[in-house]
Design a protein around this motif. Structure first.
Motif, short mmCIF file in Angstrom:
data_model
loop_
_atom_site.label_atom_id
_atom_site.label_comp_id
_atom_site.label_asym_id
_atom_site.label_seq_id
_atom_site.Cartn_x
_atom_site.Cartn_y
_atom_site.Cartn_z
N ILE A 1 -22.96 -47.01 25.22
CA ILE A 1 -22.36 -46.08 26.18
C ILE A 1 -22.51 -46.73 27.54
N ARG B 1 -25.86 -39.35 31.66
CA ARG B 1 -26.84 -40.11 30.87
C ARG B 1 -27.70 -39.17 30.02
N THR C 1 -32.31 -43.17 20.98
CA THR C 1 -31.58 -43.73 22.13
C THR C 1 -32.44 -44.76 22.85
N ASP D 1 -32.46 -46.80 26.76
CA ASP D 1 -31.87 -46.80 28.09
C ASP D 1 -32.03 -48.16 28.72
N ASN E 1 -27.70 -46.63 26.01
CA ASN E 1 -27.10 -46.26 27.30
C ASN E 1 -27.20 -47.46 28.24
N SER F 1 -27.77 -38.89 25.86
CA SER F 1 -29.04 -39.07 25.14
C SER F 1 -29.34 -37.86 24.27
#
Ligand code: ASP
Length: 319
Positions: free
Chosen positions: A118, A72, A86, A88, A62, A76
Motif C-alpha cells: 500500500i 495508514r 502489517t 510499516d 504500508n 492497517s
C-alpha cells in the motif's frame, strides 16, 4: 481460515485486476463491485467491529512517504480485521538515505513475501511504477495531487448509504481542486455512477479547463448551494503550493466556509462530507462539522469497509 461467505464470492465474481491504482481506469461495474463488497463487509462484521479471518498468515506492507493519520491507520486496521499482519515502512531511517533506489527498496520488501503493498507518495504515478515492477498487488493510498481511490470510494459509499443512490445527484466538490487527489478520485467515480459534479472554489484553484471533463465549474458557492445534494469540502493543500492561492485564509473562509447561514439555504437533506483532516473555521465551521448533516465520521468507518473490500479482492478472493 474462515470459509469465504457466499455473498462476498458472488460480488467478486469476474474481478480481473491485480492492482487498485485509480478510479479513472475502473469501469462503472468495477466501482459498484467494490462498493457492494464494502457494504457486505460492513454487514458481516457488525459495522467493521468484528474480525473476518479471510487473510490469515498474509502480511500487508504500508509504504508511506507522505504524512497520514486516517489512511495508514485505516489500511492497517482493515488488514488486521481480515486476520493479516502489517508492516510499516517510512523513508526516515531506511536505506533510501544510503542511496538505494525506490524500486530496489520496494522489491526487497516484496521479497519478504508480503501479500500487498500500500503506497503513498508525493509523486504522481509512483503506484503505477511499483505495479510495473512488483508481482504483488499494489494499492494507491494517495499519489501527490493525482488520485486517492479508496478515499473516492469511501466518499461515494457514504453518499449512497445516506441518500440511497448516486445517479442523478448533484455533488459539489468545494475548495482546492487544483491540488486535491480526493477531488480527482471523486470526480471519476461520481461521474461513472451518473452524478452531476460541480467543481467550486477560487479561480486560482479551479481552472475552467475542467469543463472538458463534462463537469460544471463555479467560483460562487452561494449560487450553487441550493442545487446541491452533497457538498464535499476539500482542504486547501498549502503543502503543495509555492504561492498562497488567495490573499488570506480569512477571505477564503468568508467565501467558501460551510457555515450555518449557508446550510440554511441548502436542501433539507443536504449531506456534508470532508475527507479530513478538517481545518475548523476554514472549509467548515465546527457547528456544521459536528451537526446532523455531517457524515464526516461515518466516512472514516466506511474507509475501513472499503479497505477491507479492496485488500480481500486483490489478495484473497481467488483463494
Ligand atoms: N486525507 C486526504 C488526502 O490524503 C485529504 C487531505 O489531505 O486533505 O488526500
Amino acid at each position: 481460515m474462515a470459509e469465504i461467505p457466499e455473498e462476498l464470492r458472488n460480488i467478486a465474481r469476474g474481478w480481473q485486476r491485480s492492482h487498485l491504482l485509480d478510479l479513472e481506469s475502473l469501469s462503472r461495474e468495477e466501482i459498484l463491485q467494490l462498493l457492494d463488497l464494502a457494504d457486505t463487509f460492513k454487514q458481516l462484521t457488525d459495522n467493521c467491529t468484528r474480525k473476518l479471518n479471510l487473510l490469515p498468515g498474509s502480511t500487508c506492507a504500508n509504504l508511506f512517504f507522505e504524512n497520514s493519520t486516517r489512511t495508514r491507520t485505516s489500511f492497517s486496521l482493515a488488514a488486521r480485521r481480515l486476520g493479516a499482519d502489517t508492516i510499516d515502512f517510512s523513508r526516515s531511517g531506511s536505506s533510501l538515505s544510503k542511496g538505494e533506489s525506490f524500486i530496489d527498496t520496494a522489491k526487497n520488501i516484496e521479497a519478504m513475501k508480503v501479500a500487498a503493498v500500500i503506497v503513498r507518495h508525493g509523486t504522481p504515478g509512483t503506484p503505477q511504477l511499483l505495479a510495473q515492477n512488483l508481482r504483488c498487488p499494489v494499492i494507491n493510498a494517495g499519489d501527490g495531487p493525482h488520485e486517492h481511490p479508496t478515499q473516492g470510494l469511501l466518499d461515494i459509499l457514504t453518499i449512497r448509504e445516506r441518500l440511497g443512490r448516486i445517479e442523478g445527484l448533484t455533488v459539489a466538490l468545494v475548495g482546492d481542486i487544483a491540488h486535491s487527489r480526493t477531488a480527482r478520485s471523486n470526480l471519476w467515480g461520481l461521474k461513472k455512477l451518473g452524478a452531476h459534479v460541480i467543481l467550486c472554489g477560487p479561480a486560482t484553484l479551479v481552472s475552467p479547463r475542467w469543463r472538458e471533463l463534462d463537469v460544471e465549474i463555479s467560483h460562487n458557492l452561494d449560487e450553487v448551494i441550493p442545487r446541491c445534494d452533497v457538498l464535499n469540502l476539500l482542504r486547501i493543500q498549502f503543502e503543495r503550493q509555492e504561492q498562497p492561492p488567495f490573499p488570506s485564509v480569512r477571505e477564503y473562509a468568508l467565501l467558501y466556509a460551510m457555515n450555518k447561514e449557508r446550510l440554511a439555504r441548502a436542501k433539507e437533506e443536504i449531506l456534508v462530507l470532508a475527507p479530513g483532516p478538517i481545518n475548523r473555521g476554514v472549509e467548515v465551521t465546527p457547528d456544521v462539522a459536528d451537526g446532523d448533516h455531517s457524515a464526516i465520521l461515518n466516512q472514516v468507518t466506511n474507509g475501513l469497509a472499503v479497505r477491507m473490500a479492496a485488500l480481500w479482492l486483490l489478495c484473497g478472493h481467488a483463494a
